[in-house]
Design a protein around this motif. Structure first.
Motif, PDB file in Angstrom:
ATOM      1  N   HIS A   3      26.522  11.835  33.520  1.00  0.00           N
ATOM      2  CA  HIS A   3      26.048  12.928  32.668  1.00  0.00           C
ATOM      3  C   HIS A   3      25.958  14.269  33.398  1.00  0.00           C
ATOM      4  CE1 HIS A   3      25.516  10.352  29.261  1.00  0.00           C
ATOM      5  NE2 HIS A   3      24.939   9.468  30.047  1.00  0.00           N
ATOM      6  N   ASP A   4      26.499  14.312  34.596  1.00  0.00           N
ATOM      7  CA  ASP A   4      26.595  15.589  35.296  1.00  0.00           C
ATOM      8  C   ASP A   4      27.834  16.354  34.846  1.00  0.00           C
ATOM      9  OD1 ASP A   4      24.288  15.164  36.835  1.00  0.00           O
ATOM     10  OD2 ASP A   4      25.431  13.979  38.287  1.00  0.00           O
ATOM     11  N   GLN A   5      28.841  15.620  34.415  1.00  0.00           N
ATOM     12  CA  GLN A   5      30.112  16.207  34.012  1.00  0.00           C
ATOM     13  C   GLN A   5      30.721  15.352  32.911  1.00  0.00           C
ATOM     14  OE1 GLN A   5      32.230  16.648  37.764  1.00  0.00           O
ATOM     15  NE2 GLN A   5      33.450  18.209  36.756  1.00  0.00           N
ATOM     16  N   TYR A  10      36.453  13.921  26.012  1.00  0.00           N
ATOM     17  CA  TYR A  10      35.291  13.176  25.516  1.00  0.00           C
ATOM     18  C   TYR A  10      34.532  14.019  24.494  1.00  0.00           C
ATOM     19  CZ  TYR A  10      30.792  10.625  25.848  1.00  0.00           C
ATOM     20  OH  TYR A  10      29.640   9.929  25.578  1.00  0.00           O
ATOM     21  N   ILE A  11      34.221  15.253  24.868  1.00  0.00           N
ATOM     22  CA  ILE A  11      33.473  16.144  23.967  1.00  0.00           C
ATOM     23  C   ILE A  11      34.339  16.565  22.786  1.00  0.00           C
ATOM     24  CG2 ILE A  11      32.374  18.411  23.801  1.00  0.00           C
ATOM     25  CD1 ILE A  11      31.183  17.891  26.555  1.00  0.00           C
ATOM     26  N   GLY A 107      22.015  15.799  23.411  1.00  0.00           N
ATOM     27  CA  GLY A 107      20.857  16.573  23.861  1.00  0.00           C
ATOM     28  C   GLY A 107      21.276  17.997  24.165  1.00  0.00           C
ATOM     29  N   GLN A 108      20.594  18.937  23.584  1.00  0.00           N
ATOM     30  CA  GLN A 108      20.914  20.347  23.767  1.00  0.00           C
ATOM     31  C   GLN A 108      20.672  20.795  25.214  1.00  0.00           C
ATOM     32  OE1 GLN A 108      22.213  22.910  22.042  1.00  0.00           O
ATOM     33  NE2 GLN A 108      22.767  21.594  20.345  1.00  0.00           N
ATOM     34  N   LEU A 109      20.923  22.062  25.488  1.00  0.00           N
ATOM     35  CA  LEU A 109      20.736  22.604  26.832  1.00  0.00           C
ATOM     36  C   LEU A 109      19.347  22.276  27.357  1.00  0.00           C
ATOM     37  CD1 LEU A 109      22.437  26.083  26.305  1.00  0.00           C
ATOM     38  CD2 LEU A 109      23.416  24.028  27.348  1.00  0.00           C
ATOM     39  N   SER A 110      19.267  21.751  28.536  1.00  0.00           N
ATOM     40  CA  SER A 110      18.056  21.324  29.254  1.00  0.00           C
ATOM     41  C   SER A 110      17.441  20.034  28.700  1.00  0.00           C
ATOM     42  CB  SER A 110      16.998  22.433  29.319  1.00  0.00           C
ATOM     43  OG  SER A 110      16.283  22.527  28.099  1.00  0.00           O
ATOM     44  N   VAL A 111      18.062  19.410  27.721  1.00  0.00           N
ATOM     45  CA  VAL A 111      17.549  18.151  27.173  1.00  0.00           C
ATOM     46  C   VAL A 111      18.311  17.007  27.838  1.00  0.00           C
ATOM     47  CG1 VAL A 111      17.154  16.775  25.104  1.00  0.00           C
ATOM     48  CG2 VAL A 111      16.983  19.277  24.991  1.00  0.00           C
ATOM     49  N   VAL A 127      26.787   9.471  24.489  1.00  0.00           N
ATOM     50  CA  VAL A 127      25.714  10.409  24.809  1.00  0.00           C
ATOM     51  C   VAL A 127      26.291  11.640  25.502  1.00  0.00           C
ATOM     52  CG1 VAL A 127      23.576  10.761  26.114  1.00  0.00           C
ATOM     53  CG2 VAL A 127      24.011   8.552  25.002  1.00  0.00           C
ATOM     54  N   VAL A 128      25.805  12.795  25.059  1.00  0.00           N
ATOM     55  CA  VAL A 128      26.064  14.076  25.723  1.00  0.00           C
ATOM     56  C   VAL A 128      24.695  14.713  25.927  1.00  0.00           C
ATOM     57  CG1 VAL A 128      27.118  16.364  25.518  1.00  0.00           C
ATOM     58  CG2 VAL A 128      28.296  14.358  24.578  1.00  0.00           C
TER      59      VAL A 128
END
Length: 142
Positions: A3-5, A10-11, A107-111, A127-128
């Protein structure tokens, strides 16, 4: 999944295959990111179901607000989360109780919560985390 990249494909595949989105943490404040992202997603043709217990039953951008995910009567492709990261473990339990399960938890930015992500992934949910579909869509879909 690391989940770092995320691989762009995928997206991109998620954004192209998604039709229905539950937006958890929806706000009536036009200055809030959740309000702006919801508008963006609606303009791109997604069906967006806002979720916020404090606003349940009201209208937001022409859509009925739900108090909980389980109240949405149609299958959801993606759960888009505008909540603090520490809310993810309980939210994952709520997501895993849905039938059918959504295809994606975003999960949005910082989530971000890697343990919550692993729990969802173990049940077959993509999961993103720490990304925004309103930023990724123009970059990858156009």
């Amino acid at each position: 999944m690391n989940h770092d990249q995320y691989p762009d494909i995928y997206i991109k595949d998620i954004l192209r295959s998604t039709r229905t989105i539950a937006l958890v943490g929806a706000s009536v404040n036009p200055e809030r990111p959740s309000y702006r992202v919801m508008g963006f997603l609606l303009r791109k043709g997604y069906i967006v179901h806002p979720v916020n217990p404090g606003l349940a039953g009201s209208q937001l951008q022409g859509r009925t607000v739900y108090g909980r995910l389980a109240e949405i009567e149609e299958p959801i492709d993606m759960i888009d989360i505008f909540r603090a990261a520490d809310a993810l473990p309980a939210l994952v339990d709520e997501i895993l109780a849905l039938d059918p399960l959504p295809k994606v938890m975003w999960g949005q930015l910082s989530v971000r919560d890697d343990a919550a992500a692993a729990k969802a992934e173990a049940r077959g949910i993509k999961v993103v985390m720490d990304r925004c579909p309103a930023m990724e869509y123009p970059r990858l879909v156009g």
